[in-house]
Design a protein around this motif. Structure first.
Motif, PDB file in Angstrom:
ATOM      1  N   PHE A  82       1.212  15.718  -4.338  1.00 21.98           N
ATOM      2  CA  PHE A  82       0.560  16.379  -3.151  1.00 21.98           C
ATOM      3  C   PHE A  82      -0.368  14.993  -3.036  1.00 21.98           C
ATOM      4  O   PHE A  82      -1.608  14.643  -2.127  1.00 21.98           O
ATOM      5  N   ALA A  83      -1.081  15.475  -4.293  1.00 16.70           N
ATOM      6  CA  ALA A  83      -2.830  14.441  -4.536  1.00 16.70           C
ATOM      7  C   ALA A  83      -2.728  12.920  -3.780  1.00 16.70           C
ATOM      8  O   ALA A  83      -3.588  12.405  -3.663  1.00 16.70           O
ATOM      9  N   GLU A  84      -1.332  12.276  -4.384  1.00 16.04           N
ATOM     10  CA  GLU A  84      -1.190  11.475  -4.674  1.00 16.04           C
ATOM     11  C   GLU A  84      -0.571  10.718  -2.951  1.00 16.04           C
ATOM     12  O   GLU A  84      -1.049   9.564  -2.882  1.00 16.04           O
ATOM     13  N   TYR A  85       0.262  11.592  -2.731  1.00 15.89           N
ATOM     14  CA  TYR A  85       0.300  11.414  -1.344  1.00 15.89           C
ATOM     15  C   TYR A  85      -0.925  11.246  -0.785  1.00 15.89           C
ATOM     16  O   TYR A  85      -0.863  10.836   1.076  1.00 15.89           O
ATOM     17  N   GLN A  86      -1.503  12.318  -0.608  1.00 11.48           N
ATOM     18  CA  GLN A  86      -3.145  12.238   0.061  1.00 11.48           C
ATOM     19  C   GLN A  86      -4.087  10.482   0.281  1.00 11.48           C
ATOM     20  O   GLN A  86      -3.913  10.390   0.946  1.00 11.48           O
ATOM     21  N   ARG A  87      -4.082  10.616  -1.272  1.00  3.97           N
ATOM     22  CA  ARG A  87      -4.505   9.154  -1.347  1.00  3.97           C
ATOM     23  C   ARG A  87      -3.675   7.933  -0.661  1.00  3.97           C
ATOM     24  O   ARG A  87      -4.565   7.334   0.130  1.00  3.97           O
ATOM     25  N   LEU A  88      -2.442   7.829  -1.185  1.00 11.04           N
ATOM     26  CA  LEU A  88      -1.920   7.077  -0.428  1.00 11.04           C
ATOM     27  C   LEU A  88      -1.358   7.244   1.040  1.00 11.04           C
ATOM     28  O   LEU A  88      -1.670   5.931   2.341  1.00 11.04           O
ATOM     29  N   ALA A  89      -1.664   8.287   1.634  1.00 20.71           N
ATOM     30  CA  ALA A  89      -1.924   7.703   3.168  1.00 20.71           C
ATOM     31  C   ALA A  89      -3.374   7.685   3.172  1.00 20.71           C
ATOM     32  O   ALA A  89      -3.157   7.036   4.720  1.00 20.71           O
ATOM     33  N   HIS A  95       3.481   5.402  -4.150  1.00 24.79           N
ATOM     34  CA  HIS A  95       5.074   6.077  -3.463  1.00 24.79           C
ATOM     35  C   HIS A  95       6.071   6.688  -4.490  1.00 24.79           C
ATOM     36  O   HIS A  95       6.476   8.077  -4.461  1.00 24.79           O
ATOM     37  N   ASP A  96       6.152   5.925  -4.988  1.00 27.17           N
ATOM     38  CA  ASP A  96       7.283   6.282  -6.124  1.00 27.17           C
ATOM     39  C   ASP A  96       6.641   7.212  -6.756  1.00 27.17           C
ATOM     40  O   ASP A  96       7.894   7.662  -6.958  1.00 27.17           O
ATOM     41  N   LEU A  97       5.806   6.703  -7.346  1.00 26.13           N
ATOM     42  CA  LEU A  97       5.034   7.964  -8.592  1.00 26.13           C
ATOM     43  C   LEU A  97       4.618   9.241  -8.017  1.00 26.13           C
ATOM     44  O   LEU A  97       5.514  10.086  -9.192  1.00 26.13           O
ATOM     45  N   ALA A  98       4.198   8.936  -6.961  1.00 24.41           N
ATOM     46  CA  ALA A  98       4.654  10.356  -6.219  1.00 24.41           C
ATOM     47  C   ALA A  98       5.793  11.307  -6.004  1.00 24.41           C
ATOM     48  O   ALA A  98       5.942  12.649  -6.520  1.00 24.41           O
TER      49      ALA A  98
END
Length: 410
Positions: A206-213, A190-193
């Motif tokens: 956005f791609a990192e947040y999508q994976r996180l979700a 989350h912090d990396l995104a």
């Protein structure tokens, strides 16, 4: 979040080991409740352990319980209460000679100080103290990772995202190598995104947040506060990409989930502020004003009518009111922002020159040259000495020149 209770057997010497073991189990249960987003239950359990640990003389466990309670209040946005609890945790760990518990409390105290603009310097000092403790001990890997993570968060707050990126990347590698808690990896991602967003790498964010979700929802369920945070930040990334309809959909989902998870809280107000910005950018000003009004009312009730964080919110509200031609409303909102800036004992997040300049611009548009001169002149004077360098003083200077010209003066 810290990866479970610290092993303080070498640091604590409770008189009744059986009672100590029961307390440690209760503390682990409190941490589990916290990770599930059940903050009320987790806080109650941590408070019970803190009280019982004091009765048993198990000060290291009391320090850990106070740290969990403080972290919960930080996550809720109640920074004063979090700071009080964590300060007591540090002093309790000191009395117990429990260095690992002390380091854990210092990490959380650094995060609280980093979120409170009045304590920016102290945040760095706390994390340096925690790093010093860990360096001389055979500390759990999770603790070293949390220190890197916290330092990265502080770097982002101080506009040093380039320094934060390698810290978080290294912390993620260590987390995977050590096979640590999935919740810690989620927090790091989350912090990396967020760092990607700060660096302008919106597609990566956005791609990192999508994976996180996907990961967070599968692990914690759709109503967890972490799910809300991911969707709010996904909305922010989409806002940067100017995909405003998608951004608003994610922000609305984040606000809805945050409301269910936390109820009325400063974090809900912050989420509403994010939604308001997206709605305004999409041209839905009436909706944005209503959302901003809800956030302001919430913060005024929870934080107080003159809290420094309200200055930026009133400035944004005034700008939207002005765009709709509601000059009287906008004037009152700008003046409220200025009053808060003037009264604040700490920086408010925006320099007072900003609402002063915007008020001067409004007065010039309305034909009130004298009022425009007064506001613009003060903006130039105060802005020249302000610690926030991002504000361009050419704008209030230009307004001042125009207003003086209308008055027939140079």
């Amino acid at each position: 979040a810290p990866a479970g209770c610290l092993d303080e057997r070498a640091e604590a010497d409770p008189p009744r080991p059986a009672a100590w073991i029961d307390l440690a189990r209760a503390l682990s249960a409190a941490r589990a409740q916290q990770e599930l987003g059940r903050y009320d239950e987790a806080r109650a359990a941590a408070d019970a352990v803190a009280t019982d640990a004091a009765d048993e003389g198990a000060l290291a466990l009391r320090a850990e319980a106070l740290t969990i309670a403080g972290e919960i209040e930080r996550l809720r946005g109640h920074l004063d209460e979090a700071g009080r609890l964590l300060t007591e945790a540090v002093s309790t760990a000191d009395r117990a000679g429990a260095d690992l518990a002390r380091a854990s409390a210092l990490i959380q105290l650094a995060r609280v100080a980093g979120e409170d603009r009045a304590q920016g310097v102290e945040a760095g000092q706390y994390i340096a103290l925690a790093r010093g403790v860990v360096a001389r001990l055979d500390a759990p890997p999770a603790l070293a990772i949390e220190i890197d993570q916290t330092e990265a968060i502080l770097d982002v707050d101080q506009r040093r995202a380039g320094h934060a990126l390698p810290l978080l990347t290294h912390a993620l590698e260590l987390c995977r190598e050590a096979g640590l808690s999935p919740m810690l990896e989620i927090s790091l991602r989350h912090d990396l995104a967020g760092v990607y967003s700060e660096l302008g790498r919106s597609e990566d964010a956005f791609a990192e947040y999508q994976r996180l979700a996907e990961i967070v929802e599968a692990r914690l369920g759709p109503d967890h506060v972490s799910v809300a945070a991911v969707h709010i930040n996904m909305g922010a990334a989409l806002y940067q990409l100017r995909r405003l309809d998608e951004a608003e959909a994610h922000a609305v989902r984040g606000v809805t989930t945050m409301r269910r998870a936390l109820g009325d809280s400063p974090r809900l107000a912050a989420a509403l502020d994010h939604l308001c910005i997206i709605q305004a950018a999409a041209g839905r000003l009436e909706q944005a004003i209503a959302t901003s009004g809800e956030a302001l009312a919430l913060n005024e009730r929870l934080l107080g009518a003159s809290h420094p964080d309200l200055a930026g919110s009133f400035t944004n509200l005034a700008t939207m009111q002005r765009e709709l031609g509601r000059r009287d409303d906008a004037r009152r909102s700008y003046q409220r922002a200025i009053e808060i800036c003037d009264a604040a004992p700490v920086p408010t997040g925006i320099p007072v020159a900003i609402p002063l300049t915007l008020l001067a611009e409004l007065e010039l548009e309305a034909g009130n040259a004298r009022a425009a001169v007064d506001a613009a002149r003060r903006a130039v004077t105060l802005g020249a000495g302000d610690a926030v360098p991002a504000w361009d003083l050419t704008r209030p200077k230009r307004i001042l020149t125009q207003a003086l010209a209308r008055l027939g003066r140079r």
